[in-house]
Design a protein around this motif. Structure first.
Motif: not given
Length: 263
Positions: A4-10, A96-102, A106-109, A252-263
């Motif tokens: 998934v990561t390679l697909w997103l990068q490409q 890094a992988q477990l942080l992404q999964q957290t 199951d969404e594409a990261a 929950a607020e931290a999760m939203r903030t980090l998802r937005e930061m990495l999105g």
């Protein structure tokens, strides 16, 4: 996950190439690095690892940092583990992988690159002029006393003294406060040393034998172009985030903030 990561990068690279080609057909010159977003987990390898999430966004003309404590709980196949324990036992890439999964489940990261180095190597990366850091913007009087900064809240730092101060912060301050201090200090270095940001990718390449990373040569070139473009923008904003953590868990607020930061 790697697929998934390679697909997103490409996909990101293909979209950038298409935008550049379209602009060139229209007679518009697209500056190298002006159409990219890079996300990193930067790891300080030591007995108690330290972690800084970073996002370099040339589209928004921003560099954003967010430090995370080593005892932050992340999801793992057998239940949960801490970010620090994962880095020590399984490596920075697994952390890094477990942080992404957290964060994304199951969404594409989006692609998250990691780069891990010892404190001495990070000092080499940041070795340049002195910076001034107003500790009163982050610490109360009690924390300033714990760090020996109560006489003068303005800390004048080199790469060497900054490393010492942050090591002391990890020993005497609460984990979340020590993490915020690291993000603030790294932010001060990037803000006050204009040559540091565009030089980072070359320094990472130069000292590649002393780092652990999933950044390949082409990635370093792309990241370097992004850093160089950002360093030339008058509107560039370099800042850091603090996210709320309760019982070593992201709220929950931290999760939203980090998802937005990495999105």
């Amino acid at each position: 996950m790697m697929g998934v990561t390679l697909w997103l990068q490409q996909g990101q690279q293909q979209q950038q190439a298409l935008r550049q080609a379209a602009a060139q057909r229209g007679g518009i010159t697209v500056e190298a690095g002006s159409q990219s977003v890079w996300r990193f987990l930067l790891v300080v390898q030591q007995e108690q690892p330290a972690f800084v999430l970073a996002r370099a966004d040339s589209l928004q003309q921003t560099v954003t940092l967010c430090a995370l404590p080593a005892d932050l709980q992340v999801n793992a196949p057998a239940g949960t583990t801490t970010l620090g324990e994962c880095a020590l036992t399984a490596g920075a890439g697994r952390a890094a992988q477990l942080l992404q999964q957290t964060l994304f489940g199951d969404e594409a990261a989006p692609a998250l690159y990691y780069l891990a180095a010892t404190p001495a190597t990070w000092q080499t990366f940041a070795d340049a002029d002195e910076v001034r850091w107003d500790t009163a913007a982050l610490f109360d009087a009690a924390n300033q006393r714990r760090l020996g900064l109560d006489a003068d809240p303005i800390a004048v730092l080199t790469a060497d003294t900054a490393a010492g101060l942050l090591a002391k912060a990890q020993r005497v301050l609460a984990p979340e406060t020590a993490a915020a201090a690291r993000a603030a200090v790294w932010c001060a270095f990037l803000r006050q040393q204009p040559a540091l940001l565009p030089a980072l990718a070359d320094r990472w390449r130069q000292y590649s034998a002393r780092t652990l990373t999933n950044l390949h040569s082409g990635d370093l070139t792309g990241a370097g172009e992004c850093f160089g473009y950002l360093s030339r923008q008058e509107a560039l904003r370099i800042d850091y985030l603090q996210v709320p953590i309760q019982d070593n868990t992201l709220t929950a607020e931290a999760m939203r903030t980090l998802r937005e930061m990495l999105g």
